[in-house]
Design an enzyme around this catalytic site. Structure first.
Site, PDB file in Angstrom:
ATOM      1  N   GLU A  67      52.054  24.859  27.819  1.00  0.00           N
ATOM      2  CA  GLU A  67      50.910  24.443  28.635  1.00  0.00           C
ATOM      3  C   GLU A  67      51.361  23.695  29.894  1.00  0.00           C
ATOM      4  O   GLU A  67      50.785  23.856  30.964  1.00  0.00           O
ATOM      5  CB  GLU A  67      49.952  23.574  27.810  1.00  0.00           C
ATOM      6  N   CYS A 223      38.303  38.868  34.062  1.00  0.00           N
ATOM      7  CA  CYS A 223      37.376  38.155  34.952  1.00  0.00           C
ATOM      8  C   CYS A 223      38.182  37.447  36.041  1.00  0.00           C
ATOM      9  O   CYS A 223      38.134  36.227  36.204  1.00  0.00           O
ATOM     10  CB  CYS A 223      36.549  37.162  34.136  1.00  0.00           C
ATOM     11  N   CYS A 230      34.561  44.230  35.473  1.00  0.00           N
ATOM     12  CA  CYS A 230      33.345  43.956  34.694  1.00  0.00           C
ATOM     13  C   CYS A 230      33.087  45.011  33.619  1.00  0.00           C
ATOM     14  O   CYS A 230      32.575  44.707  32.544  1.00  0.00           O
ATOM     15  CB  CYS A 230      32.146  43.828  35.621  1.00  0.00           C
ATOM     16  N   CYS A 233      34.730  44.137  30.341  1.00  0.00           N
ATOM     17  CA  CYS A 233      34.515  42.786  29.826  1.00  0.00           C
ATOM     18  C   CYS A 233      33.804  42.816  28.476  1.00  0.00           C
ATOM     19  O   CYS A 233      32.732  43.414  28.351  1.00  0.00           O
ATOM     20  CB  CYS A 233      33.697  41.980  30.831  1.00  0.00           C
ATOM     21  N   CYS A 239      26.523  37.986  30.616  1.00  0.00           N
ATOM     22  CA  CYS A 239      26.902  37.481  31.947  1.00  0.00           C
ATOM     23  C   CYS A 239      25.722  37.541  32.904  1.00  0.00           C
ATOM     24  O   CYS A 239      25.273  38.625  33.301  1.00  0.00           O
ATOM     25  CB  CYS A 239      28.070  38.304  32.497  1.00  0.00           C
TER      26      CYS A 239
END
Length: 421
Positions: A67, A223, A230, A233, A239
């Site tokens: 991270e 995205c 799209c 997705c 959405c």
């Protein structure tokens, strides 16, 4: 607190159009996203470690390192650095015993060097003050580990320890803003707080780590900022930005109507209305970035023949704070903007003060210019070369220095900018 006290000036809750208030929709969204993640997730080394490492402290450490490296840096760049790091320091204890010089050498080229330094400082703290035991909750991770903020704490706690806490990073901001047509400035504290509340509502209680990674993966691979995919997705039916794009403005479907609340804190400002040519990429909106500072620096590559006839170059260590802390570089001096025609003289004076012997400006051979873009600085290095006949005695009080061969230079903790030089 204002709400609890019944303060009439307290902000009202956002309109439902911007929230996930239907439990059935939340359940469906979790299922769709997780089944997509199980099918499509990228095979990344830290994910393998998080899934297979039985020791909880090692698992938390493995996720933590990934991270920190992934902050401001793309996955493709991080993979090699991560593998080398975990090979060299597989545990907190191993990292705590390393020197900052070793950490900087391995980090060289990854940028934002204070990340590696803070990671090592925090590892030392875990070993010396927490008996080598990683904190197990997001709250304790953020409170006890230097350099671990709200996002990193949530990621470690959910992925390593199964805590049902959401996370909000750049990818999650983009996904949530599009899912719920949030067009206010997504870097503002008020909007960020709302996004954290949404992330905590959405996170799957039984697979929080996978869910958070799935949300980030969606932002990273589908995205995306420009030209999002799209059609691919897994949560497109949830959405609101996509519905708005399909049905125009205003859309006929009641639950994706314009918010309808004047001065809504989450809608785009009236000065920046929906642009139908942008579709879902109307969201998120960000405040305009400040232009980077423009800087010029004169840099001198001093070279000599070593005892075996090999060319050697002088490098000096930067201060331990500020830009590129503790890294090595060729002797350099920042230039005032009005000194362009006197760069050679300024550099010669700098070298002379430092070497304690005369340096003729005309002896400096101009090589060329190197441009390097730091996050907030547009830096131009004006590069000169100066061959030296004999040895020079350097004042160690000014800064540590050493002579290196080309191979030793590349193995040292030097920045990408100096490698370009």
């Amino acid at each position: 607190a204002a709400l609890l006290a019944g303060d009439p000036a307290a902000a009202p809750p956002p309109p439902p159009v911007h929230l996930f208030s239907d439990p059935a929709e939340v359940e469906a969204l979790r299922g769709n996203l997780l089944s997509w993640y199980d099918r499509c997730k990228r095979d990344l080394p830290w994910r393998a470690l998080a899934a297979t490492e039985p020791d909880a402290d090692r698992r938390g450490y493995a996720v933590w390192v990934s991270e920190i490296m992934l902050q401001q840096t793309q996955v493709a760049t991080v993979i090699d650095y991560y593998n080398r790091w975990m090979q060299k320091w597989p545990t907190l204890q191993a990292l705590a015993q390393a020197s900052l010089e070793e950490v900087n050498e391995l980090w060289a080229g990854l940028g934002y060097y204070s990340r590696g330094k803070r990671l090592q400082e925090a590892a030392r703290k875990v070993v010396s003050e927490l008996a080598g035991r990683m904190p197990r909750t997001a709250e304790d991770l953020q409170k006890l580990l230097p350099g671990v903020g709200r996002y990193t704490a949530g990621a470690i706690a959910s992925i390593s320890y199964g805590q049902a806490t959401g996370v909000v990073d750049g990818n999650v901001i983009r996904v949530l803003c599009r899912l719920r047509c949030i067009g206010a400035d997504s870097s503002s504290l008020a909007v960020i707080d709302q996004l954290w509340d949404m992330a905590n509502v959405l996170v799957d209680r039984s697979r929080p780590g996978d869910f958070n990674q799935a949300l980030m993966e969606l932002g990273a691979t589908v995205c995306v900022p420009k030209a999002p995919l799209c059609g691919e997705c897994p949560v497109k039916q949830h959405c609101r930005a996509r519905c708005r794009k399909l049905f125009g403005n205003p859309p006929p479907v009641p639950d994706v109507e314009d918010c309808g609340v004047g001065d809504c804190p989450l809608c785009p400002p009236a000065t920046e209305p929906w642009d139908s040519s942008l579709g879902v990429t109307n969201f998120p909106r960000k405040a305009a970035k400040k232009p980077p500072r423009v800087m010029r620096t004169a840099t001198c590559v001093l070279e000599r023949r070593g005892c075996h006839g090999t060319l050697e170059y002088l490098i000096v260590q930067r201060p331990s704070s500020g830009l590129l802390p503790g890294l090595w570089e060729f002797p350099s001096v920042p230039l005032a903007q009005d000194l362009q025609e006197k760069e050679r003289e300024v550099l010669a004076d700098h070298l002379q003060a430092w070497m304690g012997q005369p340096v003729a400006a005309k002896g400096l051979q101009f090589i060329g210019e190197v441009i390097h873009i730091f996050s907030h600085i547009h830096q131009t290095y004006v590069v000169y070369s100066l061959p030296l006949d004999g040895d020079v005695t350097l004042d160690p009080a000014l800064s540590p220095s050493r002579w290196v061969t080309e191979d030793e230079f590349h193995a040292s903790a030097v920045s990408t900018a100096m490698k370009k030089v």
